[in-house]
Design a protein around this motif. Structure first.
Motif, short mmCIF file in Angstrom:
data_model
loop_
_atom_site.label_atom_id
_atom_site.label_comp_id
_atom_site.label_asym_id
_atom_site.label_seq_id
_atom_site.Cartn_x
_atom_site.Cartn_y
_atom_site.Cartn_z
N GLY A 82 48.00 43.44 35.08
CA GLY A 82 48.22 42.05 34.72
C GLY A 82 47.79 41.13 35.84
N GLY A 83 47.49 39.88 35.50
CA GLY A 83 47.10 38.93 36.52
C GLY A 83 45.64 39.05 36.91
N ILE A 84 45.37 38.91 38.21
CA ILE A 84 44.01 38.86 38.73
C ILE A 84 43.78 40.03 39.69
CG2 ILE A 84 42.34 37.51 40.07
CD1 ILE A 84 43.91 35.02 39.22
N TRP A 85 42.68 40.74 39.47
CA TRP A 85 42.27 41.84 40.36
C TRP A 85 40.93 41.46 40.98
CZ3 TRP A 85 40.45 47.31 38.30
CH2 TRP A 85 40.03 48.09 39.39
N VAL A 86 40.86 41.51 42.31
CA VAL A 86 39.62 41.27 43.04
C VAL A 86 39.23 42.56 43.75
CG1 VAL A 86 38.48 40.00 44.90
CG2 VAL A 86 40.07 38.81 43.37
N ASP A 87 38.06 43.10 43.42
CA ASP A 87 37.54 44.31 44.07
C ASP A 87 36.48 43.87 45.07
OD1 ASP A 87 37.21 46.97 44.66
OD2 ASP A 87 35.86 47.38 42.98
N MET A 88 36.87 43.78 46.34
CA MET A 88 35.98 43.30 47.40
C MET A 88 34.98 44.39 47.78
SD MET A 88 36.43 40.18 48.31
CE MET A 88 37.60 38.83 48.56
N GLY A 89 33.71 44.03 47.76
CA GLY A 89 32.67 45.02 48.02
C GLY A 89 32.63 46.04 46.91
N GLY A 90 32.86 45.58 45.67
CA GLY A 90 32.99 46.47 44.52
C GLY A 90 31.70 47.09 44.05
N GLY A 91 30.56 46.61 44.55
CA GLY A 91 29.27 47.24 44.27
C GLY A 91 28.95 47.41 42.81
N THR A 92 28.85 48.65 42.37
CA THR A 92 28.40 48.98 41.02
C THR A 92 29.51 48.89 39.97
OG1 THR A 92 28.91 51.34 41.28
CG2 THR A 92 26.71 50.59 41.99
N GLY A 93 30.73 48.59 40.38
CA GLY A 93 31.83 48.55 39.42
C GLY A 93 32.41 49.92 39.11
N ALA A 94 32.06 50.92 39.90
CA ALA A 94 32.56 52.28 39.64
C ALA A 94 34.08 52.36 39.74
CB ALA A 94 31.92 53.27 40.61
N ASN A 95 34.68 51.53 40.60
CA ASN A 95 36.13 51.55 40.74
C ASN A 95 36.82 51.20 39.42
OD1 ASN A 95 36.02 52.20 43.46
ND2 ASN A 95 35.99 50.07 44.10
N LEU A 96 36.24 50.30 38.67
CA LEU A 96 36.83 49.92 37.40
C LEU A 96 36.75 51.07 36.40
CD1 LEU A 96 36.33 47.19 38.86
CD2 LEU A 96 35.89 46.19 36.61
N GLU A 97 35.64 51.79 36.44
CA GLU A 97 35.50 52.94 35.56
C GLU A 97 36.53 54.01 35.90
OE1 GLU A 97 31.80 55.77 34.99
OE2 GLU A 97 31.52 53.88 33.92
N LEU A 120 25.18 44.89 42.25
CA LEU A 120 25.81 44.02 41.26
C LEU A 120 25.09 44.08 39.91
CD1 LEU A 120 26.68 40.81 43.32
CD2 LEU A 120 28.28 42.45 42.31
N GLU A 121 23.78 44.30 39.94
CA GLU A 121 23.04 44.44 38.69
C GLU A 121 23.52 45.68 37.92
OE1 GLU A 121 19.01 44.52 39.96
OE2 GLU A 121 18.85 42.35 40.19
N VAL A 122 23.81 46.76 38.65
CA VAL A 122 24.36 47.96 38.01
C VAL A 122 25.75 47.65 37.44
CG1 VAL A 122 25.10 50.34 38.39
CG2 VAL A 122 23.04 49.49 39.51
N ALA A 123 26.53 46.88 38.19
CA ALA A 123 27.88 46.53 37.75
C ALA A 123 27.84 45.70 36.47
CB ALA A 123 28.61 45.78 38.85
N ARG A 124 26.94 44.74 36.41
CA ARG A 124 26.85 43.89 35.22
C ARG A 124 26.45 44.70 33.99
NH1 ARG A 124 24.44 40.20 39.22
NH2 ARG A 124 25.98 38.54 39.62
N LYS A 125 25.54 45.64 34.19
CA LYS A 125 25.15 46.51 33.08
C LYS A 125 26.34 47.35 32.63
CE LYS A 125 21.86 50.14 31.82
NZ LYS A 125 20.75 51.02 32.32
N ARG A 126 27.11 47.87 33.59
CA ARG A 126 28.27 48.70 33.26
C ARG A 126 29.31 47.87 32.48
NH1 ARG A 126 29.55 51.72 37.98
NH2 ARG A 126 29.25 53.72 36.93
N CYS A 127 29.55 46.65 32.91
CA CYS A 127 30.53 45.80 32.22
C CYS A 127 30.11 45.52 30.78
CB CYS A 127 30.70 44.48 32.98
SG CYS A 127 31.50 44.66 34.59
N ALA A 128 28.81 45.28 30.58
CA ALA A 128 28.31 45.00 29.24
C ALA A 128 28.46 46.23 28.34
CB ALA A 128 26.85 44.57 29.31
N GLU A 129 28.15 47.40 28.89
CA GLU A 129 28.25 48.64 28.11
C GLU A 129 29.69 48.97 27.75
OE1 GLU A 129 26.32 51.43 30.64
OE2 GLU A 129 24.29 50.90 29.97
N ARG A 130 30.64 48.66 28.66
CA ARG A 130 32.04 49.00 28.43
C ARG A 130 32.81 47.90 27.69
NH1 ARG A 130 33.16 53.69 31.63
NH2 ARG A 130 35.17 53.67 30.58
N GLY A 131 32.19 46.76 27.51
CA GLY A 131 32.86 45.67 26.80
C GLY A 131 33.95 45.01 27.61
N TRP A 132 33.80 44.98 28.92
CA TRP A 132 34.80 44.35 29.78
C TRP A 132 34.53 42.85 29.86
CZ3 TRP A 132 33.72 48.45 34.10
CH2 TRP A 132 34.34 49.67 33.75
#
Length: 308
Positions: A82-97, A120-132
């Protein structure tokens, strides 16, 4: 293109044709990490130079290299859903996966903050594919970026093997404290080394580990510091602390294990009667209202809690 790249480029093309894809990807990643020259006048340019060629295969290789990430992310998101999560230096978004779709979607907003555009380009693609739809990928500096919601609004802030990549890491941690909500949680996992003389209960690494690993990782602008963990335990209240070691892929058969730590905590200024001190047997024990008792795990070392 550098002289080394002129020499290597034809060889890379040949190997791509004759080797199985998995083997070529592995060898190319090892080359990119060990030999690819890092160039650029700014920190962002150097990050892009280093990760540009690695972006597509980044996650697969680092799954073996970077230990403790999945456990840290899953524990942190379960405590602060809940609330706001900030992943600093999150790169490809793998932490979210690693956290999983349910955990990601439980937050009102998630920010993946990084200076490296290829990742970040990899992360944006991952977010789109996962529907986040609640995730935003932001090109920003961990030491200065502020979410639109403002300071003191972040419920969870994570650094997953990104702290050692930040030149002004103490400014990034100080800034992180400013971003956290009063009951917010910070979770960090990264390589580190101990000081020569450590406070009670903390892990002490060998001379070879303390000398070798900062020198080895500095080639890729990864800065292992003996001051990381002491600063973290003083700047934040400590819920849980793990100090462990793991072998590096391929090098682990001949070199000593590289130390890594995982820490979670909160803002010290909102904790009543905070005590951050060492005790015999060795655990950091802040007084945390309505929070789990702090735990310190250092390999086979026995955890003990400080008490009055």
């Amino acid at each position: 293109m550098t002289q080394l790249e002129w020499i290597v480029s034809p060889l890379v093309s040949l190997l791509r044709c004759v080797l199985p894809k998995w083997l070529f990807d592995e060898l190319f990643m090892l080359y990119s990490i060990a030999f690819h020259p890092v160039s650029g006048d700014t920190h962002q340019e150097r990050l892009t130079s280093f990760y540009q060629a690695q972006a597509s295969g980044y996650d697969a290789f680092r799954q073996r290299l970077l230990q403790g990430r999945e456990l840290m992310v899953q524990e942190a998101t379960s405590r602060a859903s809940g609330g706001i999560w900030v992943d600093m230096g999150g790169g490809t978004g793998a932490n979210l996966e690693m956290a999983g779709d349910a955990a990601v979607m439980s937050f009102a907003k998630v920010y993946i903050v990084d200076l490296c555009i290829p990742l970040l380009e990899v992360a944006r693609k991952r977010c789109a594919e996962r529907g986040w739809h609640n995730v935003e990928c932001v090109e920003g500096d961990a030491a200065t970026w502020v979410p639109p919601e403002g300071r003191s609004k972040v419920d969870l802030l994570t650094f997953s093997y990104s702290l050692t990549m930040i030149p002004d890491w103490f400014a990034a941690l100080t800034h992180a404290k400013e971003l956290l909500a009063a009951d917010g949680n910070i979770a960090i996992v990264d390589f580190y080394v101990s000081r020569k003389y450590v406070e009670g209960g903390m892990a002490r690494h060998s001379y070879v580990q303390r000398a070798l690993w900062p020198f080895y990782f500095a080639h890729d602008d990864v800065r292992l510091s003996a001051d990381h963990l002491p600063f973290i335990t003083k700047a934040f209240s400590t819920l849980e602390l793990h100090e462990r070691e793991a072998p590096l892929p391929y090098l682990g058969v001949v070199l000593p294990r590289v130390p890594y730590m995982s820490s979670s905590g909160g803002r010290t200024d909102t904790v009543d009667a905070l005590r951050v001190r060492a005790c015999g047997g060795g655990t950091w024990a802040p007084a945390l209202p309505s929070r789990p008792q702090a735990r310190h795990r250092g390999g086979a070392r026995r955890a003990a809690a400080c008490s009055e």
